[in-house]
Design a protein around this motif. Structure first.
Motif, PDB file in Angstrom:
ATOM      1  N   ALA A   1      -6.950  -4.016  -0.282  1.00  0.00           N
ATOM      2  CA  ALA A   1      -8.326  -3.767   0.160  1.00  0.00           C
ATOM      3  C   ALA A   1      -8.345  -2.835   1.352  1.00  0.00           C
ATOM      4  O   ALA A   1      -9.220  -1.963   1.479  1.00  0.00           O
ATOM      5  CB  ALA A   1      -8.998  -5.092   0.511  1.00  0.00           C
ATOM      6  N   LEU A   2      -7.355  -3.002   2.232  1.00  0.00           N
ATOM      7  CA  LEU A   2      -7.293  -2.165   3.426  1.00  0.00           C
ATOM      8  C   LEU A   2      -7.117  -0.716   3.046  1.00  0.00           C
ATOM      9  O   LEU A   2      -7.741   0.186   3.596  1.00  0.00           O
ATOM     10  CB  LEU A   2      -6.122  -2.640   4.287  1.00  0.00           C
ATOM     11  CG  LEU A   2      -6.064  -2.145   5.718  1.00  0.00           C
ATOM     12  CD1 LEU A   2      -5.743  -3.322   6.593  1.00  0.00           C
ATOM     13  CD2 LEU A   2      -4.979  -1.119   5.882  1.00  0.00           C
ATOM     14  N   ARG A   3      -6.233  -0.494   2.070  1.00  0.00           N
ATOM     15  CA  ARG A   3      -5.992   0.888   1.661  1.00  0.00           C
ATOM     16  C   ARG A   3      -7.233   1.493   1.036  1.00  0.00           C
ATOM     17  O   ARG A   3      -7.504   2.688   1.189  1.00  0.00           O
ATOM     18  CB  ARG A   3      -4.854   0.938   0.644  1.00  0.00           C
ATOM     19  CG  ARG A   3      -3.512   1.050   1.315  1.00  0.00           C
ATOM     20  CD  ARG A   3      -2.476   1.473   0.333  1.00  0.00           C
ATOM     21  NE  ARG A   3      -1.413   0.511   0.299  1.00  0.00           N
ATOM     22  CZ  ARG A   3      -0.848   0.062  -0.813  1.00  0.00           C
ATOM     23  NH1 ARG A   3      -1.269   0.460  -1.972  1.00  0.00           N
ATOM     24  NH2 ARG A   3       0.119  -0.808  -0.748  1.00  0.00           N
TER      25      ARG A   3
ATOM     26  N   VAL B   1      10.063   8.059  -3.171  1.00  0.00           N
ATOM     27  CA  VAL B   1       9.903   7.579  -4.546  1.00  0.00           C
ATOM     28  C   VAL B   1       8.432   7.463  -4.903  1.00  0.00           C
ATOM     29  O   VAL B   1       8.006   7.839  -6.000  1.00  0.00           O
ATOM     30  CB  VAL B   1      10.591   6.211  -4.709  1.00  0.00           C
ATOM     31  CG1 VAL B   1      10.376   5.667  -6.091  1.00  0.00           C
ATOM     32  CG2 VAL B   1      12.070   6.338  -4.435  1.00  0.00           C
ATOM     33  N   PHE B   2       7.630   6.952  -3.959  1.00  0.00           N
ATOM     34  CA  PHE B   2       6.203   6.807  -4.257  1.00  0.00           C
ATOM     35  C   PHE B   2       5.546   8.155  -4.467  1.00  0.00           C
ATOM     36  O   PHE B   2       4.619   8.289  -5.258  1.00  0.00           O
ATOM     37  CB  PHE B   2       5.505   6.040  -3.134  1.00  0.00           C
ATOM     38  CG  PHE B   2       5.677   4.562  -3.244  1.00  0.00           C
ATOM     39  CD1 PHE B   2       6.273   3.845  -2.231  1.00  0.00           C
ATOM     40  CD2 PHE B   2       5.261   3.876  -4.369  1.00  0.00           C
ATOM     41  CE1 PHE B   2       6.441   2.483  -2.343  1.00  0.00           C
ATOM     42  CE2 PHE B   2       5.422   2.510  -4.481  1.00  0.00           C
ATOM     43  CZ  PHE B   2       6.022   1.821  -3.458  1.00  0.00           C
ATOM     44  N   ILE B   3       6.035   9.161  -3.742  1.00  0.00           N
ATOM     45  CA  ILE B   3       5.476  10.504  -3.960  1.00  0.00           C
ATOM     46  C   ILE B   3       5.780  10.963  -5.374  1.00  0.00           C
ATOM     47  O   ILE B   3       4.924  11.528  -6.061  1.00  0.00           O
ATOM     48  CB  ILE B   3       6.046  11.490  -2.920  1.00  0.00           C
ATOM     49  CG1 ILE B   3       5.443  11.187  -1.564  1.00  0.00           C
ATOM     50  CG2 ILE B   3       5.746  12.907  -3.313  1.00  0.00           C
ATOM     51  CD1 ILE B   3       5.847  12.150  -0.502  1.00  0.00           C
ATOM     52  N   LYS B   4       7.011  10.667  -5.819  1.00  0.00           N
ATOM     53  CA  LYS B   4       7.349  11.055  -7.193  1.00  0.00           C
ATOM     54  C   LYS B   4       6.474  10.311  -8.183  1.00  0.00           C
ATOM     55  O   LYS B   4       6.163  10.818  -9.250  1.00  0.00           O
ATOM     56  CB  LYS B   4       8.815  10.716  -7.483  1.00  0.00           C
ATOM     57  CG  LYS B   4       9.759  11.641  -6.814  1.00  0.00           C
ATOM     58  CD  LYS B   4      11.074  11.710  -7.552  1.00  0.00           C
ATOM     59  CE  LYS B   4      11.980  12.638  -6.764  1.00  0.00           C
ATOM     60  NZ  LYS B   4      13.365  12.375  -6.955  1.00  0.00           N
ATOM     61  N   GLN B   5       6.088   9.065  -7.818  1.00  0.00           N
ATOM     62  CA  GLN B   5       5.228   8.310  -8.722  1.00  0.00           C
ATOM     63  C   GLN B   5       3.766   8.657  -8.554  1.00  0.00           C
ATOM     64  O   GLN B   5       2.903   8.027  -9.165  1.00  0.00           O
ATOM     65  CB  GLN B   5       5.378   6.808  -8.430  1.00  0.00           C
ATOM     66  CG  GLN B   5       6.643   6.226  -8.986  1.00  0.00           C
ATOM     67  CD  GLN B   5       6.667   4.724  -8.815  1.00  0.00           C
ATOM     68  OE1 GLN B   5       6.078   4.200  -7.884  1.00  0.00           O
ATOM     69  NE2 GLN B   5       7.345   4.045  -9.706  1.00  0.00           N
ATOM     70  N   GLU B   6       3.481   9.632  -7.678  1.00  0.00           N
ATOM     71  CA  GLU B   6       2.110  10.101  -7.448  1.00  0.00           C
ATOM     72  C   GLU B   6       1.235   9.073  -6.739  1.00  0.00           C
ATOM     73  O   GLU B   6       0.016   9.134  -6.825  1.00  0.00           O
ATOM     74  CB  GLU B   6       1.409  10.480  -8.778  1.00  0.00           C
ATOM     75  CG  GLU B   6       2.204  11.394  -9.669  1.00  0.00           C
ATOM     76  CD  GLU B   6       2.119  12.828  -9.208  1.00  0.00           C
ATOM     77  OE1 GLU B   6       1.066  13.199  -8.653  1.00  0.00           O
ATOM     78  OE2 GLU B   6       3.085  13.572  -9.373  1.00  0.00           O
ATOM     79  N   LYS B   7       1.814   8.114  -6.024  1.00  0.00           N
ATOM     80  CA  LYS B   7       0.996   7.168  -5.276  1.00  0.00           C
ATOM     81  C   LYS B   7       0.949   7.627  -3.827  1.00  0.00           C
ATOM     82  O   LYS B   7       1.675   7.141  -2.955  1.00  0.00           O
ATOM     83  CB  LYS B   7       1.601   5.770  -5.352  1.00  0.00           C
ATOM     84  CG  LYS B   7       1.591   5.217  -6.757  1.00  0.00           C
ATOM     85  CD  LYS B   7       2.175   3.831  -6.805  1.00  0.00           C
ATOM     86  CE  LYS B   7       2.234   3.371  -8.243  1.00  0.00           C
ATOM     87  NZ  LYS B   7       3.115   2.225  -8.429  1.00  0.00           N
TER      88      LYS B   7
ATOM     89  N   ASP C   1      -1.250   7.456  -1.402  1.00  0.00           N
ATOM     90  CA  ASP C   1      -1.747   6.671  -0.257  1.00  0.00           C
ATOM     91  C   ASP C   1      -0.662   5.747   0.284  1.00  0.00           C
ATOM     92  O   ASP C   1      -0.495   5.601   1.507  1.00  0.00           O
ATOM     93  CB  ASP C   1      -3.005   5.893  -0.652  1.00  0.00           C
ATOM     94  CG  ASP C   1      -2.811   5.186  -1.978  1.00  0.00           C
ATOM     95  OD1 ASP C   1      -3.677   4.391  -2.345  1.00  0.00           O
ATOM     96  OD2 ASP C   1      -1.788   5.436  -2.641  1.00  0.00           O
ATOM     97  N   ILE C   2       0.096   5.136  -0.654  1.00  0.00           N
ATOM     98  CA  ILE C   2       1.190   4.279  -0.182  1.00  0.00           C
ATOM     99  C   ILE C   2       2.193   5.108   0.609  1.00  0.00           C
ATOM    100  O   ILE C   2       2.657   4.707   1.684  1.00  0.00           O
ATOM    101  CB  ILE C   2       1.916   3.606  -1.361  1.00  0.00           C
ATOM    102  CG1 ILE C   2       0.931   2.915  -2.289  1.00  0.00           C
ATOM    103  CG2 ILE C   2       2.934   2.632  -0.864  1.00  0.00           C
ATOM    104  CD1 ILE C   2       1.585   2.200  -3.439  1.00  0.00           C
ATOM    105  N   ALA C   3       2.503   6.301   0.036  1.00  0.00           N
ATOM    106  CA  ALA C   3       3.496   7.143   0.691  1.00  0.00           C
ATOM    107  C   ALA C   3       3.040   7.535   2.096  1.00  0.00           C
ATOM    108  O   ALA C   3       3.824   7.513   3.049  1.00  0.00           O
ATOM    109  CB  ALA C   3       3.741   8.391  -0.145  1.00  0.00           C
TER     110      ALA C   3
END
Lengths: 502, 371
Positions: free
Chosen positions: A134-136, B237-243, B245-247
């Motif tokens: 949710a934060l994200r 790795v997350f960038i490779k997975q196209e995520k 925001d996590i990255a």
């Protein structure tokens, strides 16, 4: 789990003649053996081969091999929830530190650590990851909800620090919720205030400073809460308005805060805080707490010596108690008013109020209070020289104490009864001793033998203190005029009289 | 051309030719790197042999230059000591020297790996493995770091099968040793993660990086630069997975950790308690530089520019180069950082950046370049 033998195949012994489909004789399988073979061929591709063992995935192996904590952490990290991971990790670390700091033998040493309680870990994991997702996405209200849920999940006293932590974090996330005009923030502040108050209660009484610290924080939170809710008509589920809650909370905090200065005999500060509490109580609109606040303020003024203001507050309390029908409160009010009247010196009014107190206690069967009232009245009558009435009240109190079975009270009552009786007898007794005429000596020895009252003309029955009193009060100087003399008399001879004669 | 002849003559002064037929009976002299029959002998130490000049050159550059003399006592035959005490003492000394050798070769290999010189790091890693085998036996847990180094080098070179072999050997050893330290475990998982990233098995890579971060946090704590190295790899790795925001949130974490670490180092430096050279391990410096530059590039190429983030990363790079001893690079990054920090509403970074620029300008060799 590998199959040892292929499962038994069900085949009919005789070929099925009831099936209506047409079959060519070549296809018909006549013997059970051939039918079984056919069945076997059909099912073979679907059955696993004998030697194949079911494969276990790497995740399942890891679940088995690693600790629960490691699995939870790795799960969270794999999903990219690194904030949840660091929060969980730091919480577990903190638990260990608290435990180490408390040392072996403390209450916390025996508790199961958080990482061993799998259910809690899983709940934590689930909700923390939800909150981070949710934060994200930027939905702060969801974050707030999840955190409040977690805070309420950890209700046990050993998890109170966890609860506090989650309330704090929910407050920070509530601050970010801009849509509903700060209402969530208000709720969060209320929660925080509650938490601090509870924490203050849990601490040992000796650690006053820590309590003080917690109460200060509680006060801060509640004040902010109050400011936020001022003028807004929010209400919680259940219909209680948040503003009223704020006022109540502040009242409680102020009352508790006033305890410390009272103990330290700093009455000015105590009065100041208690008056604030009274204002808050009034604003909350709840008569009960308003009355209680008024009572505390009155008591504080009594300590200082300002009886007028005290009486004003106590009268308020009395009115409210009468309105609410609270007999216990009414009794307390009467007692307090009587006390302040006594210190002002208005004894007749004191007596009035005490009698009212006794009445109220009797009507409500509050025997302890009744006993107290009787004792108090007796003391006042004693001090005024009206030994008859004093003795009556003392004996009444004594009977009640007997009924209650409370030994210290009983003994106290006994002493009072005895001293009142002694005071009532002493005048004549000493006169007899002085004159030492034959008749008087007879009287004295008779009394010593039987301890009956022989100082009166008529031999009164043993328990009837009434007539005895009457004779003596008639014989001695009138009560009112002799007040001061009596007082001196009683003060001077009381110890000697009580010890020597009785 | 002259450089080549110079190097050749330099090389030939180090070597002397030997004839395998001239060796004593049963003594096979094998090449250091490939175990073929050796035709050359190092003339400085006389205990190291090579099959041809190519391998000699590679070994010299890779490790031999640093450890040439150290190999002599280890590889020569032991003298006769009549007393048991003497023999024990001699054994202990040899053991000590071997351990030293393992350490040195490991450090050299590590540094070259961080600098990205994979081929050069191979001789050093192989030497460390061989020495560790001599000292501890062939299936001891102390061999695992050497295996990990070799695996990393091979991943960098692209020979993934070889890397996988080394890594599975390492994994097996770790599994057989339940009391293995968490440092070793985290390194193992980090290398496995790198391998899986290279083989495009992203889920597996994430699993291993998650384990890596867990063990590193257990060992070093949540805010340590080692842990955030793991975070950085995960973010890739997350960038490779196209995520994205996590990255980006992971990058923020890494940046803030490094920033606080560098600020602390800088403070201790300016207070005079630590000289410039000792504040940093070269390997760490190379790693940090690579990480921060990659992050800066990604952030600058992303559509939404977070100026605060840019300022943070650039400032960290400036501090890194300043502490690493090249003030002009520090100046360059410092100016970039100053630019970004002035775009941000909260000016808390501007002051430290400016003071850093001043320091760098004072130390810089070209005072005319000072801002």
């Amino acid at each position: 789990m590998s199959a040892a033998f292929p499962p038994r195949q069900k085949v009919t012994f005789l070929p099925d003649i009831n099936k209506l489909e047409k079959r060519s004789p070549a296809q018909e399988l006549t013997s059970p053996w051939s039918r079984m073979q056919k069945r076997g061929k059909e099912t073979e591709p679907t059955q696993p081969a004998r030697s194949q063992t079911p494969t276990v995935s790497k995740d399942e192996i890891a679940l088995f091999r690693n600790s629960v904590r490691q699995n939870a952490c790795v799960e969270m990290l794999r999903g990219g929830f690194h904030r949840s991971f660091s929060e969980l990790f730091s919480l577990l670390q903190r638990w260990k530190e608290i435990r180490l700091a408390a040392g072996p033998g403390s209450a916390i040493w025996q508790h199961k650590s958080l990482e061993e309680q799998t259910a809690k870990l899983h709940t934590l994991q689930h909700y923390l990851t939800g909150a981070e997702a949710a934060l994200r996405a930027g939905e702060w209200s969801t974050v707030y909800d999840k955190r409040v849920f977690l805070a309420q999940y950890f209700r046990e006293p050993e998890d109170s620090w966890l609860s506090c932590h989650f309330y704090q974090t929910s407050l920070t996330s509530a601050r970010r919720v801009k849509i509903d005009g700060g209402r969530k923030e208000a709720e969060a502040l209320a929660n925080m205030g509650q938490v601090y108050m509870e924490q203050g209660n849990y601490r040992l009484m000796g650690q006053v400073h820590m309590e003080q610290g917690q109460l200060d924080s509680a006060r801060e939170q509640y004040e902010r809460f109050y400011q936020l809710t001022a003028g807004r008509a929010w209400s919680r589920e259940g219909g209680r308005s948040l503003h009223r809650q704020a006022c109540e909370g502040l009242w409680r905090v102020y009352t508790q805060l006033a305890d410390t200065p009272l103990q330290a005999k700093d009455y000015k500060a105590a009065i100041h805080t208690l008056s604030k509490a009274f204002q808050m109580a009034k604003e909350a609109g709840d008569h009960r707490i308003e009355g209680q606040a008024a009572y505390r303020v009155g008591l504080a003024y009594q300590f200082v010596g300002d009886q007028v203001t005290a009486k004003r507050f106590l009268n308020m309390y009395m009115e409210i108690s009468t309105a609410l029908g609270d007999a216990g409160g009414l009794g307390k009010a009467y007692k307090a008013i009587a006390k302040s009247l006594e210190s002002e010196g208005k004894l007749s009014e004191t007596v009035q109020y005490l009698e009212k107190f006794a009445e109220v206690s009797q009507s409500n069967n509050q025997y302890l209070n009744l006993e107290e009232a009787c004792m108090y009245l007796g003391v006042i009558f004693n001090s005024r020289g009206q030994y008859k009435k004093g003795c009556t009240y003392f004996e009444r109190g004594y009977e009640i104490a007997c009924d209650l079975g409370d030994v210290p009270l009983l003994q106290r009552a006994q002493v009072f009864v005895g001293s009142a009786r002694a005071h009532s007898m002493i005048r004549n007794y000493s006169r007899y001793v002085e004159t030492a005429s034959h008749g008087d000596l007879l009287h004295l020895t008779g009394w010593k033998e039987s301890r009956e009252d022989v100082f009166t003309d008529a031999t009164a029955p043993a328990g009837a203190g009434e007539s005895r009193e009457d004779v003596f009060t008639d014989a001695t100087a009138p009560a009112g005029a002799g007040e001061s003399r009596e007082d001196v008399f009683t003060d001077a001879t009381a110890p000697a009289g009580a010890e020597g004669k009785i | 051309m002259s450089s080549i002849t110079k190097s050749k003559s330099h090389v030939s002064s180090l070597m002397s030719a030997i004839n395998p037929l001239a060796n004593p009976r049963g003594a096979k002299k094998q090449c250091e790197l490939c175990q073929n029959p050796a035709y050359l002998q190092c003339s400085k130490c006389r205990v190291t042999f090579y099959c041809d000049t190519e391998h000699q050159q590679a070994d010299w550059v890779g490790i031999h230059e640093k450890v040439c003399q150290l190999l002599i006592p280890i590889r020569t035959a032991t003298l006769f000591h009549s007393l048991q005490a003497d023999r024990d003492h001699h054994c202990a000394q040899i053991l000590h020297r071997q351990e030293e050798l393992i350490e040195i070769s490991r450090a050299v290999a590590q540094k070259k790996l961080f600098e990205g010189k994979y081929q050069e790091s191979l001789p050093a890693a192989q030497l460390s493995l061989r020495c560790a085998m001599d000292v501890y036996g062939s299936s001891a847990v102390q061999l695992v770091p050497a295996y990990l180094l070799l695996a990393e080098a091979n991943v960098g070179l692209g020979s993934l099968a070889q890397a996988e072999e080394y890594l599975s050997q390492a994994e097996w050893t770790v599994m057989k040793t339940p009391e293995c330290s968490q440092t070793v475990r985290h390194q193992l998982h980090r290398n496995l993660g790198r391998l899986y990233t290279a083989t495009e098995n992203l889920e597996g890579a994430l699993l291993h990086f998650a384990n890596d971060v867990y063990y590193a946090s257990e060992e070093y704590g949540l805010d340590n630069i080692v842990t955030c190295g793991g975070y950085f790899l995960m973010a890739n790795v997350f960038i490779k997975q196209e995520k994205m925001d996590i990255a980006s949130s992971l990058y923020t974490e890494v940046a803030s950790t490094w920033h606080s670490h560098l600020t602390k180092l800088l403070e201790t430096h300016t207070q005079g308690s630590m000289t410039l050279e000792h504040s940093f391990d070269e390997a760490q410096q190379a790693e940090a530089d690579q990480m921060l530059r990659a992050m800066l590039k990604v952030q600058e190429s992303s559509p939404k520019q977070a100026a605060a983030q840019n300022a943070l990363v650039a400032h960290s790079l400036a501090m890194l180069w300043f502490l690493g001893g090249s003030p002009d690079k520090a100046l360059e990054f410092g100016r970039k950082a100053l630019q970004s920090s002035q775009l941000v509403s909260d000016h808390s970074l501007t002051e430290p950046i400016q003071s850093l620029l001043q320091l760098a300008a004072e130390k810089g060799p070209h005072p005319t370049n000072a801002s």
